[in-house]
Design a protein around this motif. Structure first.
Motif, PDB file in Angstrom:
ATOM      1  N   TRP A  46     -18.191   1.731  -5.884  1.00 19.78           N
ATOM      2  CA  TRP A  46     -18.236   1.817  -7.354  1.00 19.78           C
ATOM      3  C   TRP A  46     -19.049   3.003  -7.833  1.00 19.78           C
ATOM      4  O   TRP A  46     -19.096   3.298  -9.020  1.00 19.78           O
ATOM      5  CB  TRP A  46     -18.725   0.495  -7.962  1.00 19.78           C
ATOM      6  N   ARG A  55     -11.194  -0.791 -11.604  1.00 18.43           N
ATOM      7  CA  ARG A  55     -11.779  -2.145 -11.705  1.00 18.43           C
ATOM      8  C   ARG A  55     -11.464  -2.923 -10.436  1.00 18.43           C
ATOM      9  O   ARG A  55     -10.542  -2.593  -9.709  1.00 18.43           O
ATOM     10  CB  ARG A  55     -11.337  -2.868 -12.963  1.00 18.43           C
ATOM     11  N   GLY A 183       0.674   9.146  -6.132  1.00 19.69           N
ATOM     12  CA  GLY A 183       0.287   7.930  -5.410  1.00 19.69           C
ATOM     13  C   GLY A 183       0.345   6.711  -6.303  1.00 19.69           C
ATOM     14  O   GLY A 183      -0.082   6.750  -7.464  1.00 19.69           O
ATOM     15  N   GLY A 185      -0.638   3.340  -5.189  1.00 22.96           N
ATOM     16  CA  GLY A 185      -1.363   2.174  -4.672  1.00 22.96           C
ATOM     17  C   GLY A 185      -2.240   1.622  -5.797  1.00 22.96           C
ATOM     18  O   GLY A 185      -2.026   1.931  -6.985  1.00 22.96           O
ATOM     19  N   ARG A 207       6.105   7.684  -3.924  1.00 23.56           N
ATOM     20  CA  ARG A 207       6.823   7.763  -2.635  1.00 23.56           C
ATOM     21  C   ARG A 207       7.351   6.381  -2.256  1.00 23.56           C
ATOM     22  O   ARG A 207       8.514   6.202  -1.972  1.00 23.56           O
ATOM     23  CB  ARG A 207       5.915   8.322  -1.545  1.00 23.56           C
ATOM     24  N   THR A 208       6.464   5.386  -2.289  1.00 26.43           N
ATOM     25  CA  THR A 208       6.885   4.018  -1.990  1.00 26.43           C
ATOM     26  C   THR A 208       6.523   3.144  -3.186  1.00 26.43           C
ATOM     27  O   THR A 208       5.364   3.154  -3.612  1.00 26.43           O
ATOM     28  CB  THR A 208       6.145   3.479  -0.744  1.00 26.43           C
ATOM     29  N   THR A 381      -4.274   9.164  -3.552  1.00 27.66           N
ATOM     30  CA  THR A 381      -3.558   9.167  -2.276  1.00 27.66           C
ATOM     31  C   THR A 381      -4.262   8.383  -1.167  1.00 27.66           C
ATOM     32  O   THR A 381      -3.900   8.498   0.002  1.00 27.66           O
ATOM     33  CB  THR A 381      -3.308  10.630  -1.829  1.00 27.66           C
ATOM     34  N   LYS A 493       4.007   1.040   6.175  1.00 34.78           N
ATOM     35  CA  LYS A 493       3.123   2.167   6.516  1.00 34.78           C
ATOM     36  C   LYS A 493       1.943   2.113   5.567  1.00 34.78           C
ATOM     37  O   LYS A 493       2.048   2.565   4.425  1.00 34.78           O
ATOM     38  CB  LYS A 493       3.885   3.488   6.339  1.00 34.78           C
ATOM     39  N   TRP A 495      -2.661   1.682   4.994  1.00 39.14           N
ATOM     40  CA  TRP A 495      -4.008   1.892   5.532  1.00 39.14           C
ATOM     41  C   TRP A 495      -4.486   0.700   6.349  1.00 39.14           C
ATOM     42  O   TRP A 495      -5.456   0.807   7.086  1.00 39.14           O
ATOM     43  CB  TRP A 495      -4.984   2.225   4.393  1.00 39.14           C
TER      44      TRP A 495
HETATM   45  O1  N01 Z   1      -4.693   3.949  -1.737  1.00 40.57           O
HETATM   46  P1  N01 Z   1      -3.304   3.469  -1.096  1.00 40.57           P
HETATM   47  P2  N01 Z   1      -5.435   3.374  -3.032  1.00 40.57           P
HETATM   48  N1  N01 Z   1       2.966  12.243  -1.364  1.00 40.57           N
HETATM   49  O2  N01 Z   1      -3.356   3.946   0.307  1.00 40.57           O
HETATM   50  C1  N01 Z   1       0.629   7.766  -1.805  1.00 40.57           C
HETATM   51  C2  N01 Z   1      -8.752  -0.534  -2.615  1.00 40.57           C
HETATM   52  N2  N01 Z   1      -8.893  -0.264  -4.012  1.00 40.57           N
HETATM   53  O3  N01 Z   1      -6.611   4.243  -3.276  1.00 40.57           O
HETATM   54  O4  N01 Z   1       2.845   4.180  -0.061  1.00 40.57           O
HETATM   55  C3  N01 Z   1       3.136  11.253  -2.238  1.00 40.57           C
HETATM   56  O5  N01 Z   1      -3.049   2.058  -1.336  1.00 40.57           O
HETATM   57  C4  N01 Z   1       0.998   6.564  -0.995  1.00 40.57           C
HETATM   58  O6  N01 Z   1       2.393   6.508  -0.815  1.00 40.57           O
HETATM   59  P3  N01 Z   1       3.011   5.603   0.387  1.00 40.57           P
HETATM   60  C5  N01 Z   1      -7.584  -1.495  -2.481  1.00 40.57           C
HETATM   61  O7  N01 Z   1      -7.876  -2.409  -1.503  1.00 40.57           O
HETATM   62  C6  N01 Z   1      -9.299  -1.254  -4.743  1.00 40.57           C
HETATM   63  O8  N01 Z   1      -4.509   3.168  -4.141  1.00 40.57           O
HETATM   64  O9  N01 Z   1       2.168   5.907   1.607  1.00 40.57           O
HETATM   65  N3  N01 Z   1       2.445  10.130  -2.240  1.00 40.57           N
HETATM   66  C7  N01 Z   1       0.445   5.469  -1.891  1.00 40.57           C
HETATM   67  O10 N01 Z   1       1.303   5.174  -2.951  1.00 40.57           O
HETATM   68  C8  N01 Z   1      -6.480  -0.610  -2.091  1.00 40.57           C
HETATM   69  O11 N01 Z   1      -5.472  -1.252  -1.371  1.00 40.57           O
HETATM   70  C9  N01 Z   1      -9.405  -1.096  -6.052  1.00 40.57           C
HETATM   71  O12 N01 Z   1       4.394   6.030   0.528  1.00 40.57           O
HETATM   72  C10 N01 Z   1       1.516   9.986  -1.304  1.00 40.57           C
HETATM   73  C11 N01 Z   1      -0.823   6.116  -2.436  1.00 40.57           C
HETATM   74  O13 N01 Z   1      -0.693   7.507  -2.249  1.00 40.57           O
HETATM   75  C12 N01 Z   1      -7.206   0.457  -1.285  1.00 40.57           C
HETATM   76  O14 N01 Z   1      -8.462   0.618  -1.907  1.00 40.57           O
HETATM   77  C13 N01 Z   1      -9.084   0.085  -6.670  1.00 40.57           C
HETATM   78  C14 N01 Z   1       1.267  10.985  -0.344  1.00 40.57           C
HETATM   79  C15 N01 Z   1      -2.073   5.650  -1.725  1.00 40.57           C
HETATM   80  O15 N01 Z   1      -2.233   4.286  -1.923  1.00 40.57           O
HETATM   81  C16 N01 Z   1      -6.523   1.778  -1.300  1.00 40.57           C
HETATM   82  O16 N01 Z   1      -5.917   1.985  -2.575  1.00 40.57           O
HETATM   83  C17 N01 Z   1      -8.666   1.096  -5.906  1.00 40.57           C
HETATM   84  C18 N01 Z   1       2.053  12.147  -0.401  1.00 40.57           C
HETATM   85  N4  N01 Z   1       1.889  13.135   0.493  1.00 40.57           N
HETATM   86  C19 N01 Z   1      -8.561   0.917  -4.567  1.00 40.57           C
HETATM   87  N5  N01 Z   1       0.267  10.562   0.454  1.00 40.57           N
HETATM   88  C20 N01 Z   1      -9.828  -2.223  -6.777  1.00 40.57           C
HETATM   89  O17 N01 Z   1     -10.432  -3.126  -6.282  1.00 40.57           O
HETATM   90  C21 N01 Z   1      -0.089   9.341   0.020  1.00 40.57           C
HETATM   91  N6  N01 Z   1       0.667   9.010  -1.038  1.00 40.57           N
HETATM   92  C22 N01 Z   1      -9.474  -2.212  -8.097  1.00 40.57           C
END
Ligand code: N01
Length: 536
Positions: A46, A55, A183, A185, A207-208, A381, A493, A495
């Motif tokens: 955080w 959040r 991205g 996620g 992407r997904t 990402t 695919k 993390w």
């Molecule tokens: O990361 P992610 P995040 N070109 O890896 C895309 C926690 N978290 O930071 O799915 C285009 O989930 C990638 O695409 P794809 C939480 O546990 C919690 O969002 O690999 N796109 C994906 O869509 C979470 O699960 C909170 O095809 C590209 C995205 O980037 C974990 O952290 C908040 C790419 C990455 O998504 C991670 O979340 C935030 C490319 N070359 C995070 N490379 C809360 O508690 C990657 N992507 C609120």
């Protein structure tokens, strides 16, 4: 805060939940403990993830430490607090437990080497300081190494560009800007929702498609807070017994116990409660059974599609054919993610059809030759998760082995707490713990309790060294992999398995037997006098 010591009993790396929890209890036991924190403030994730809309996805009951004297006097204002309120919670923990005097901020650990003759770790910081400690505890979390894809021209962009996990502390004003979000996620979903209401134009590079669940956000008034407090002690106890460390768990019934109509009604009820409830109060079978998984996906897809006006966007965001098994990736929680795509200022580019070819000084160029101009590019990402927080540090154990060498090809641990060749070194909420599959505070408290009790036991017994036995590590690692193979994790695919980072070994990085089973194993291990470890 503090000046750096040259020698301590225990050095903790990271001042997030795990680091603060361990500092509090180890200090109470009379140990000389310090925490080194790379960031300029406490709070771990955080501190770094202060991007617009950030959040937590665990609810107010579950997203707190169970330390007595803390929970009684703290209340969140929302069921899913935002990063600002979470920082207030960390400041409250710091004040209440007087932790700051033993925390060194802006102190990044870059190397550690085990001194076999002394049974001590020699730890180096980025600024060149050296500290010796008997025990070294990594509380670096699962997301302390951001991952940025190698997109050509990234450094040439003349506007503002940041990774969500390295967001500037002073913030970035999205108002009236043209924003690209790469991205989709959890981080991307949150930025998109925020930007949709503030920015002139938002372009989402997907992407997904993610399978996001409704957050079920609500404010917590005095009455709601009182009710949560009444059940809090019971919640702390119960959450250690469930699969995912939350205060709810799977139904015991099978999908086949329900008629299709009953199943739909059952899921509608779960869906309306929000959070991870639809995932974790549903059928356990979704993790292993294709038919159960297909059925839930179809329910989700149809429910989400009903919120999106444009048929092309319906197919992009909630495709007819599921992009990966439901729950094989962590579902983001959304508030209005699917609705904002009905707004004229929000658009989507599917990089599978029209890939990003390079970043230009003005924006993003796609394969169709179009240069999309932006003021801000958000790299949502993700992370070199779970192992990355430690493999990015030059940690050298016995026989010259580094943690990078050891885990890069094949991650092995004993109990997700220690690993061979690295005596007196602990890690929590990381490799082979319940980590990504658990509510954070639940998993890290179970693991940290084991670490704290172990150090206390060693002092009481006059021991100076603990090291896992090779065969114990092999047995536990096999268990992690066998349990993992029973689920669907490798079919996405993500993390969870390292598959999100090109070139990273794809392997099970989480213990997927459930928090309850994991907690029992830790308790039994402690009761058995640390079976599987060599103590001397
Ligand atoms: O990361 P992610 P995040 N070109 O890896 C895309 C926690 N978290 O930071 O799915 C285009 O989930 C990638 O695409 P794809 C939480 O546990 C919690 O969002 O690999 N796109 C994906 O869509 C979470 O699960 C909170 O095809 C590209 C995205 O980037 C974990 O952290 C908040 C790419 C990455 O998504 C991670 O979340 C935030 C490319 N070359 C995070 N490379 C809360 O508690 C990657 N992507 C609120």
């Amino acid at each position: 805060m503090s000046t750096l010591p040259t020698k301590v009993d225990i050095l903790i790396v990271g001042a997030g939940f795990s680091g603060l929890y361990q500092l509090h209890y180890l200090r109470k036991l009379g140990f000389n403990v310090k925490v080194f924190e790379a960031g300029g403030g406490i709070g771990g994730t955080w501190y770094w993830n202060c991007y617009p809309g950030a959040r937590v996805d665990s609810d107010a009951t579950n997203y707190q430490l169970s330390i007595d004297g803390l929970w009684q006097n703290w209340s969140y204002s929302e069921y899913f607090p935002n990063w600002k309120e979470l920082r207030e919670y960390f400041a409250y923990i710091d004040r209440t437990l007087d932790l700051g005097r033993d925390i060194s901020l802006n102190t990044r650990v870059v190397a550690a080497e085990f001194d076999e003759a002394a049974d001590e770790w020699v730890v180096k910081t980025e600024k060149g300081d050296t500290v010796r400690c008997q025990f070294l505890s990594f509380c670096t979390g699962f997301a302390s190494k951001p991952y940025t894809p190698k997109i050509q021209g990234l450094e040439t962009f003349c506007g503002i560009i940041h990774h969500t996990g390295l967001w500037p502390q002073e913030g970035v004003d999205l108002r009236d800007k043209r924003v690209a979000v790469i991205g989709t996620g959890a981080s991307g979903v949150q930025v998109v929702q925020e930007a949709a209401s503030l920015s002139r134009q938002v372009t989402v590079f997907q992407r997904t498609p993610c399978i996001a669940l409704p957050m079920g956000q609500r404010g917590l008034d005095a009455d709601a807070t009182r009710k949560l407090k009444e059940g809090q002690l019971e919640a702390f106890d119960y959450r250690k017994k469930t699969f995912a460390g939350h205060t709810y768990s799977f139904t015991d019934r099978l999908p086949s116990d329900f008629s299709p109509d009953e199943r739909k009604k059952f899921y509608e009820q779960l869906y309306s409660r929000g959070g991870f409830v639809p995932l974790l109060c549903g059928f356990r079978e979704v993790f292993a059974d294709d038919a159960a998984n297909d059925w839930v996906y179809a329910f989700w897809r149809d429910t989400v599609r009903a919120r999106i006006n444009d048929p092309w966007l319906q197919e992009k965001l909630a495709p007819a054919v599921k992009p990966h098994p439901y729950a094989a990736k962590r579902p983001p929680l959304e508030q209005n993610y699917y609705d904002v795509f009905n707004q004229s200022n929000v658009s989507l580019i599917d990089v599978n059809e029209n890939d990003i070819t390079r970043i230009t000084p003005k924006g993003v160029q796609t394969a169709d030759g179009v240069e999309h101009e932006f003021d801000i590019i958000v790299l949502a990402t993700g992370f070199d998760a779970i192992t990355g927080g430690m493999t990015q540090i030059n940690i050298r154990g016995t026989e010259g082995v580094t943690i990078f060498d050891k885990w890069t090809t094949f991650a092995s641990t004993y109990l997700g707490l220690m690993t061979t060749n690295f005596p007196n070194m602990f890690f929590v909420y990381a490799t082979h713990g319940p980590t990504a599959l658990s509510n954070g505070p639940t998993a890290l408290e179970i693991q940290s309790d084991w670490v704290i009790h172990c150090i206390q036991y060693m002092r009481d017994q006059g021991l100076s060294r603990i090291h896992p036995k090779k065969e114990a590590e092999e047995r536990y690692t096999k268990l992690v992999n066998d349990l993992g193979d029973k689920g669907m994790w490798l079919k996405a695919k993500s993390w969870y398995t390292g598959a999100n980072v090109p070139g990273k070994t794809i392997q099970h990085l989480n213990f997927s037997g459930g928090v309850g089973m994991y907690a029992d194993m830790c308790r039994e291990n402690e009761a058995n006098g640390y079976e599987g470890f060599e103590l001397s």
